[in-house]
Motif scaffolding. Sequence first.
Motif, PDB file in Angstrom:
ATOM      1  N   THR A 308       0.826  -1.211   0.000  1.00  0.00           N
ATOM      2  CA  THR A 308       0.000   0.000   0.000  1.00  0.00           C
ATOM      3  C   THR A 308       0.861   1.261   0.000  1.00  0.00           C
ATOM      4  O   THR A 308       0.526   2.244  -0.665  1.00  0.00           O
ATOM      5  CB  THR A 308      -0.925  -0.046   1.240  1.00  0.00           C
ATOM      6  N   SER A 309       1.959   1.227   0.724  1.00  0.00           N
ATOM      7  CA  SER A 309       2.834   2.405   0.777  1.00  0.00           C
ATOM      8  C   SER A 309       3.413   2.689  -0.609  1.00  0.00           C
ATOM      9  O   SER A 309       3.656   3.843  -0.974  1.00  0.00           O
ATOM     10  CB  SER A 309       3.968   2.185   1.783  1.00  0.00           C
ATOM     11  N   SER A 353       6.670   4.089   4.806  1.00  0.00           N
ATOM     12  CA  SER A 353       6.296   2.863   5.519  1.00  0.00           C
ATOM     13  C   SER A 353       5.354   3.183   6.674  1.00  0.00           C
ATOM     14  O   SER A 353       5.631   4.102   7.454  1.00  0.00           O
ATOM     15  CB  SER A 353       7.554   2.187   6.070  1.00  0.00           C
ATOM     16  N   GLN A 354       4.276   2.453   6.759  1.00  0.00           N
ATOM     17  CA  GLN A 354       3.382   2.617   7.904  1.00  0.00           C
ATOM     18  C   GLN A 354       4.073   2.140   9.174  1.00  0.00           C
ATOM     19  O   GLN A 354       4.188   2.860  10.153  1.00  0.00           O
ATOM     20  CB  GLN A 354       2.089   1.822   7.662  1.00  0.00           C
ATOM     21  N   SER A 355       4.537   0.880   9.137  1.00  0.00           N
ATOM     22  CA  SER A 355       5.065   0.249  10.350  1.00  0.00           C
ATOM     23  C   SER A 355       6.434   0.780  10.733  1.00  0.00           C
ATOM     24  O   SER A 355       6.822   0.741  11.900  1.00  0.00           O
ATOM     25  CB  SER A 355       5.184  -1.262  10.143  1.00  0.00           C
ATOM     26  N   THR A 358       9.471  -2.435   7.896  1.00  0.00           N
ATOM     27  CA  THR A 358       9.512  -3.331   6.734  1.00  0.00           C
ATOM     28  C   THR A 358      10.956  -3.593   6.304  1.00  0.00           C
ATOM     29  O   THR A 358      11.691  -2.660   5.955  1.00  0.00           O
ATOM     30  CB  THR A 358       8.678  -2.720   5.597  1.00  0.00           C
ATOM     31  N   SER A 406      -4.111  -1.998   5.310  1.00  0.00           N
ATOM     32  CA  SER A 406      -3.826  -0.592   5.586  1.00  0.00           C
ATOM     33  C   SER A 406      -4.895   0.320   4.981  1.00  0.00           C
ATOM     34  O   SER A 406      -5.283   0.157   3.829  1.00  0.00           O
ATOM     35  CB  SER A 406      -2.464  -0.271   4.970  1.00  0.00           C
ATOM     36  N   LYS A 491      -6.816  -4.097  -1.594  1.00  0.00           N
ATOM     37  CA  LYS A 491      -7.671  -4.228  -0.398  1.00  0.00           C
ATOM     38  C   LYS A 491      -8.605  -5.429  -0.546  1.00  0.00           C
ATOM     39  O   LYS A 491      -8.780  -6.214   0.378  1.00  0.00           O
ATOM     40  CB  LYS A 491      -8.527  -2.966  -0.162  1.00  0.00           C
ATOM     41  N   GLU A 494      -6.684  -8.805  -0.301  1.00  0.00           N
ATOM     42  CA  GLU A 494      -6.162  -9.104   1.032  1.00  0.00           C
ATOM     43  C   GLU A 494      -7.201  -9.663   1.980  1.00  0.00           C
ATOM     44  O   GLU A 494      -6.922 -10.580   2.727  1.00  0.00           O
ATOM     45  CB  GLU A 494      -5.640  -7.804   1.681  1.00  0.00           C
TER      46      GLU A 494
END
Length: 614
Positions: A308-309, A353-355, A358, A406, A491, A494
């Motif tokens: 997604t990023s 990056s969300q997290s 990664t 996400s 989306k 997933e």
Amino acid sequence: MCGIVGYIGTKQAYPILIKGLKRLEYRGYDSAGVALISNNRHLNVYKAKGKVSDLESFAAEKDISGTVGIAHTRWATHGEPSQANAHPHYSSSENLALIHNGIIENYAILKEKLQSKGYVFKSSTDTEVLVQLIDYIMVTNKLDLLSAVQLALQEVIGAYAIAVLEKNNPDQIIAARKSSSLVVGIGEEELFLASDATPIVEYTDKVVYLDDEEIAIIRRGEELKVVNFKNVEINPEIKEVKLNLGQLEKRGFSHFMLKEIFEQPDCIYDCMRGRINVDADNVVLSAVIDYKEKLLGARRFIIVACGTSWHAALIGKHLIESFCRIPVEVEYASEFRYRDPVIDEQDVVIAISQSGETTDTLAAIELARSRGAFIYGICNSVGSSIPRATHTGSYIHVGPEIGVASTKAFTGQVTVLAMLALTLAKEKQSLPREEFLEIVKELSHIPEKMKKVLELNHRIAGLSQIFTYAHNFIYLGRGYSYPVALEGALKLKEISYIHAEGYPAAEMKHGPIALIDAEMPVVVIATHNGLYKKVLSNIQEIKARQGRVIALVTEGDDVISSIADYCIELPATLECLDPLITTVPLQMLAYHIAVCKGKDVDQPRNLAKSVTVE
Ligand code: F6R
């Protein structure tokens, strides 16, 4: 990916560990386990395949006493999901129990060596090799646990966050990290350990984020001590975490994903707070201002990201190129890291990056840094590894994202990219003032417009029921909407396990059009923008082949509504900000189809929230 929790203090450890594991469930996992040193000094290990609730059932009648313990959720890498492969792993002597997040790359050689010394393995994991290696070093060299861990980790190649418990020393946990995050929480007469701060925040807001090759010595009744592999003491920097418990709970929504979809107007508002000032007609990302020479002097930008990023990165390319006239390339971090990219100190790499954990994105950053590039991070998770590996950057400030798919992180990333492009454009004077002001003003209206989109939730839920029959979906968009089509398709894949592909709408006729028949749902992003007429022709091509068109259109569009099978009407906005509006109904569509199909929306099969392995 794997989750780690640890506790030492005055309370019973088991309930704290189980609650912590539940907080980490969002990371994705297939089995869970816990190790406790009981009140009568046994080292008890309980493990179960499946959910944390399966572990609870398994441990229900067992001795769960003890004020020290470690616990783990496993996401299989070496060996299938099973009770035997679940962590913690015992050493053969059953004196040690260890949990691990990461991969020991040279485990096969180490395992052979240990087998030749008589060590017997009960699992197919790389982790069991590590605990046996530590045990072997302890026994043969008559060392204490800390020294054995220090030596063992120097033999290991790979990534890890580990925690080790020793039966003969019930007053300590030894933990260490390299490339996988680990946080120590500091409470009153108690210390916590976790993969991220989420299991810790309900007990304390004081945390220490361990750095690579640091070892935490977590002892009952003592202050946290941090050393490196050479036993040099490191002064731990205590930080305050600003998470609150409400952010980690569902607050009446049936899933975290739905809650996070609905949070988006507030998140985007928070993301812009202090950065956009409509009255002063201004946008300021402080990191951009601080490093404006470096950024404006760049030969080009390269954006690296995954999933997604990466879709947000594609939108970032459009924004930066059109606002700032700086060339932008977008790369999958996983590909970039293994190419020999032409990159040097004239390049700026933006890592999204969300997290912030990664592995591929981290490796891409390391490669670009080693070639002299300047690195700008766009992250959500505060204190995670990626922000620490970059020269500067901006947080998206959308709060913890728990649903594995996400949602709010994507719109937060796009918002930061828009602000980054606007700040640079202002410095570079590359956008006419009128246009700049119009975009800034419209950006500030996005949260209100998103709220209107969220009012469509019931209608989209109804629409979703019609399409649960489908085995395939096609998503089409052009320009700024093409990455949105990719994101909508991702989306759906997933969480509903329906095969879906996103294409640039004009590419249809070069192949994918062969797939269209009366069964095929085609989602078309057809809002009123520069390519509207072209997209209209694409819709006609699909209808001529009986495809079932679900069109996202701008409110009041009666042309497409008369052709498409279903229309979702959305508030008008500027073309460059359209993704912030059009993504939301696609998130809802995927969500409701998955719910109709009875899928586990928040923890879809095989997926992990933080992808800390290659
Ligand atoms: C999709 C999703 C993944 C992540 C990808 C990158 O819903 O969540 O595709 O976007 O794994 O993760 P981050 O952004 O944490 O680097």
